[in-house]
Design an enzyme around this catalytic site. Structure first.
Site, mmCIF file in Angstrom:
data_model
loop_
_atom_site.group_PDB
_atom_site.id
_atom_site.type_symbol
_atom_site.label_atom_id
_atom_site.label_comp_id
_atom_site.label_asym_id
_atom_site.label_seq_id
_atom_site.Cartn_x
_atom_site.Cartn_y
_atom_site.Cartn_z
ATOM 1 N N LYS A 29 0.829 -1.212 0.000
ATOM 2 C CA LYS A 29 0.000 0.000 0.000
ATOM 3 C C LYS A 29 0.867 1.268 0.000
ATOM 4 O O LYS A 29 2.064 1.200 0.257
ATOM 5 C CB LYS A 29 -0.929 -0.012 1.223
ATOM 6 C CG LYS A 29 -1.838 -1.246 1.301
ATOM 7 C CD LYS A 29 -2.996 -1.173 0.309
ATOM 8 C CE LYS A 29 -3.559 -2.530 -0.038
ATOM 9 N NZ LYS A 29 -4.557 -3.058 0.876
HETATM 10 C C1 LIG Z 1 -5.528 -4.105 0.921
HETATM 11 C C2 LIG Z 1 -6.984 -4.069 0.841
HETATM 12 C C3 LIG Z 1 -7.786 -4.331 1.963
HETATM 13 C C4 LIG Z 1 -7.228 -4.668 3.329
HETATM 14 O O1 LIG Z 1 -6.253 -5.612 3.315
HETATM 15 P P1 LIG Z 1 -5.416 -6.050 4.614
HETATM 16 O O2 LIG Z 1 -4.420 -6.985 4.031
HETATM 17 O O3 LIG Z 1 -6.360 -6.701 5.545
HETATM 18 O O4 LIG Z 1 -4.791 -4.845 5.228
HETATM 19 C C5 LIG Z 1 -9.154 -4.210 1.823
HETATM 20 N N1 LIG Z 1 -9.720 -3.863 0.656
HETATM 21 C C6 LIG Z 1 -8.988 -3.614 -0.439
HETATM 22 C C7 LIG Z 1 -9.680 -3.216 -1.690
HETATM 23 C C8 LIG Z 1 -7.605 -3.737 -0.396
HETATM 24 O O5 LIG Z 1 -6.866 -3.502 -1.491
#
Ligand SMILES: *Cc1c(COP(=O)(O)O)cnc(C)c1O
Length: 409
Positions: free
Chosen positions: A199
């Site tokens: 991210k």
């Molecule tokens: C990354 C992401 C999440 C959350 O992911 P985690 O691995 O739990 O932090 C939720 N929704 C979307 C669209 C994502 O790209």
């Protein structure tokens, strides 16, 4: 892979902040979590921010705090990472999918209206939309700002207002994105951000709930900490809660990243511009959508193949890049086609032609702040060469799931 799909940008500041926490001996429930929350709320533009263990747990607590449960449903997108639908299933609620816009890849408000008028009736006594057959209530819209591009929030908020629906934004891919000059995450009743290493900002694992609603904030704070009553003794539990607490180590990493957020986002923006330039005249592909309504924070650089045999071309391109040791990923197979999801759909099988089409054509290219111009050049040249070759498959290929092991998501 010589060129990975993503890589976190960790510098001296991150090492210093995390080391300080290690030396302090205060690894959890210390001062760093609330400092991270305060600074994050200021950046996001919301009154409250509550740090949790992941984007998924952030979404889960939002669903719970909004009181969405077993008798309820929520409209969302199938073109997303599974967590955005799973968070409803955890509480026994049903995700109902509306189709996306083929260009933005985000929920199409017109399709949300179609779902509402076809499947639900307005119940005046309950002040709610009720599903014609199941009798369950439609409680919320859960838009996902996919790949960092903000959804059409004006239309979504209008529908929510008209039908008494909560709006829960999945902003996990969109930290820093603005819609009509306003940060995403500030439009809905609550929003979730995620800090997995791919991210825009990472805490290794972690997430954040943001909201302007005092009650939602208090509820999420309690639920992440075993349902504790903040005013009373440590062992008084007022609700069935969880341990979704972020540690001070993770928060320190987040604080360092947040201090550098403008630099991190600017690097991503610059890389996206380089990809646009390098790929602008490559035939047979569509580049990411740009919009005058929004400024996008770049999560991933996702191209789509076009024209006849687009799906086969995408798969050929993916195999060709992998053969050259260049990572890429078919973001996203539709959630409603995931093996585990078919059992959940009950009698409802959604028809989502544009979601299916996007899932067959999209390909995320390597994208991370430390990527060099030479690497962008190498990836772009490989895409160009592979597309000019005959990419028609020799053997039938799997439709949605590539055999290659994923990296990260
Ligand atoms: C990354 C992401 C999440 C959350 O992911 P985690 O691995 O739990 O932090 C939720 N929704 C979307 C669209 C994502 O790209």
């Amino acid at each position: 892979m010589t060129i990975p799909l993503s890589r976190p940008e960790i510098g001296a500041l991150e090492v210093e902040y995390v080391s300080r926490v290690l030396r302090s001996g205060s690894l959890s429930l210390g001062p760093k979590v609330s400092e991270f929350e305060d600074k994050f709320a200021e950046y996001a533009g919301t009154r409250y921010a509550i740090a949790v263990t992941s984007g998924t747990s952030a979404l889960h607590l939002c669903v719970k705090a909004l009181g969405i449960g077993p008798e309820d449903e929520a409209v969302t997108t199938s073109f997303s990472f599974v967590a955005s639908a799973n968070c409803l299933l955890y509480e026994g609620a049903l995700p109902v999918f509306a189709d996306i816009d083929a260009e933005t890849l985000n929920l199409d408000p017109e399709r949300i209206r179609d779902v509402i008028t076809t499947d639900y009736l307005w119940d005046r006594t309950r002040d709610s939309l009720i599903h014609r057959e199941s009798g369950r209530a439609l409680k919320a819209i859960l838009p996902v700002h996919i790949f960092g591009l903000p959804c059409d929030m004006a239309s979504i908020l209008e529908i929510a207002d008209e039908f008494n629906l909560y709006v829960l934004e999945d902003a996990c891919e969109a930290l820093g994105s603005c819609y009509r000059g306003q940060r995403v995450g500030t439009f809905g009743d609550a929003a979730a951000f995620g800090f997995y290493p791919n991210k825009q900002l990472t805490t290794a694992e972690g997430g954040m709930i943001v909201t302007n609603d005092e009650q939602i904030a208090a509820s999420c704070r309690s639920l992440r900490n075993q349902g504790r009553d903040s005013e009373a003794s440590w062992l008084r539990h007022i609700a069935l809660g969880y341990n979704y607490r972020l540690s001070d180590l993770h928060a320190a990493l987040g604080l360092a990243q947040l201090e550098r957020i403008e630099e991190l986002l600017t690097s991503r923006e610059r890389l996206a511009r380089e990809y646009f330039r390098a790929l602008s005249n490559v035939p047979g592909i569509v580049l990411p959508r740009e919009s005058t309504d929004c400024s996008r924070s770049w999560f991933a650089y996702v191209i789509q193949t076009a024209g006849p045999l687009a799906a086969a071309k995408r798969n050929g391109l993916m195999a060709g890049l992998h053969a050259r040791d260049i990572a890429c990923q078919a973001y996203f197979p539709p959630i409603h086609r995931q093996p585990y999801f078919r059992e959940i759909q009950l009698s409802r099988t959604p028809s989502l032609p544009l979601t299916d089409m996007a899932a067959e054509r999209c390909l995320a290219l390597p994208f991370f702040p430390a990527m060099t111009s030479a690497q962008i050049g190498e990836v772009s040249a490989a895409v160009r060469e592979l597309l000019s070759a005959d990419l028609a498959p020799a053997e039938p290929q799997q439709k949605y799931f590539s055999a290659s092991a994923g990296s990260g998501l």
